[in-house]
Design an enzyme around this catalytic site. Structure first.
Site, PDB file in Angstrom:
ATOM      1  N   CYS A 128       0.831  -1.201   0.000  1.00 40.14           N
ATOM      2  CA  CYS A 128       0.000   0.000   0.000  1.00 40.14           C
ATOM      3  C   CYS A 128       0.865   1.251   0.000  1.00 40.14           C
ATOM      4  O   CYS A 128       1.375   1.682   1.046  1.00 40.14           O
ATOM      5  CB  CYS A 128      -0.925  -0.013   1.211  1.00 40.14           C
ATOM      6  N   CYS A 131      -0.502   4.118   2.174  1.00 40.00           N
ATOM      7  CA  CYS A 131      -0.371   3.924   3.631  1.00 40.00           C
ATOM      8  C   CYS A 131       1.071   4.116   4.087  1.00 40.00           C
ATOM      9  O   CYS A 131       1.320   4.695   5.136  1.00 40.00           O
ATOM     10  CB  CYS A 131      -0.799   2.508   4.033  1.00 40.00           C
ATOM     11  N   ASP A 132       2.027   3.601   3.329  1.00 40.30           N
ATOM     12  CA  ASP A 132       3.405   3.491   3.834  1.00 40.30           C
ATOM     13  C   ASP A 132       4.416   4.387   3.125  1.00 40.30           C
ATOM     14  O   ASP A 132       5.562   4.481   3.561  1.00 40.30           O
ATOM     15  CB  ASP A 132       3.882   2.031   3.716  1.00 40.30           C
TER      16      ASP A 132
END
Ligand code: NAP
Length: 298
Positions: A128, A131-132
């Site tokens: 992701c 997200c990261d």
């Protein structure tokens, strides 16, 4: 208590089904094993949803989730273990009975299935980018894949990382040309065509990957993070006692809504279909709810 409709999965298809059913005053329960939103939550920017020129996947999913909650739909976060033909849904904690059931479990990220992969998730290996990605500001990263997700992730991450390798196993990308054109303008993106990742190296954190191209050349790339974006696979094994799955594990439906089990319907990415998009997921959800409501008292 017997619910009118039990929906398994709180992605766009399941949430839309709930919205339609609750608006018709039905007694609706959503069961979700992880979090709301499904795969779309990982999309940096949705630009092809009619009427919404641009929205992040997270914002879209959160808006939809809140919309459903505000209508009074009950959502219980318990992983479903199995569904029985009599429309009992068994979770890790409880059993629930429905007059009808809609399966909308979506799909999950495909893995490379390399030895270190599971161990390094969260330690340099991610599925992701949104997200990261921010953990890797001014670092060297790689994206693996050739579809729209990989191309979008590469564009997104190229604005954060100092250098990005885009690694694809073929010469042609599956994703849209408009994304590729943008990628080709980015000086910090290097594309490795015809290349496969054969090992992930590092103990406590990813330190490098080994990449092999079709000519058999092997290179070691020191990187800080690898974003794997090689598509999705369904998670329908728990339903195989009641529905038919195709060779890829997707739920088969003759008309895109009914399964072979009576009053058990399917919606969204978990079913066999040609186009898996947000638009088709929400369309499936609305159709499944409408059909379930029509047939529930038969
Ligand atoms: P996808 O379109 O299925 O692409 C997966 C990519 O990963 C393909 O390029 C494939 O290579 C590669 N791949 C598959 N297995 C692999 C393996 N084991 N090792 C290395 N590479 C592997 O998946 P996606 O990009 O996640 O997209 C899924 C759907 O969502 C698509 O319909 C896509 O258009 C849609 N989507 C749309 C948008 C948008 O419109 N903004 C954004 C994201 C996703 P091959 O090409 O060689 O098969």
């Amino acid at each position: 208590m017997i619910y009118d409709i039990i929906i398994v999965g709180a992605g766009p298809a399941g949430l839309t089904a709930a919205l339609y059913a609750k608006r018709a005053n039905k007694n609706v329960l959503i069961l979700e094993g992880k979090t709301y939103g499904g795969q779309i939550i990982n999309t940096p920017n949705i630009v092809n949803y009619p009427g919404i020129p641009s929205i992040s996947g997270f914002d879209y999913a959160t808006n939809l989730y809140n919309q459903v909650l505000n209508f009074g739909v009950q959502i219980v976060f318990e992983p479903v273990l199995r569904v029985e033909e009599n429309r009992t849904v068994v979770t890790n904690k409880n059993s629930y009975q429905g007059k009808t059931i809609i399966i909308a479990t979506g799909a999950e990220n495909r893995k490379l299935n390399l030895p270190n992969e599971d161990k390094l998730v969260g330690k340099g290996v991610s599925y992701c980018a949104v997200c990261d990605g921010n953990f890797f500001k001014d670092k060297v990263v790689a994206v693996n894949g050739g579809g729209n997700t990989a191309l979008e992730d590469a564009i997104y991450l190229s604005n954060i990382a100092s250098k990005l390798y885009l690694i694809h196993r073929r010469k042609q990308f599956r994703g849209d040309d408009r994304y590729l054109e943008e990628i080709l303008t980015k000086p910090n993106i290097e594309i490795l065509y015809d290349s496969s990742i054969i090992s992930l190296n590092g103990d406590d954190h990813l330190t490098s990957i080994d990449v092999k191209n079709v000519s058999g050349e092997l290179i070691n790339l020191p990187i800080d993070a690898l974003f794997i974006a090689i598509g999705q696979t369904p998670k329908n094994e728990i339903f195989q006692n009641i529905v038919d799955l195709d060779q890829n594990g997707y739920i088969m439906s003759p008309d895109g809504v009914h399964t072979k089990a009576e009053k058990i319907y399917v919606a969204g990415d978990c079913r066999a279909k040609d186009l898996r998009q947000l638009t088709t997921a929400v369309a499936d959800g609305s159709i499944a709810a409408t059909v379930a409501m029509k047939e529930m008292e038969d």
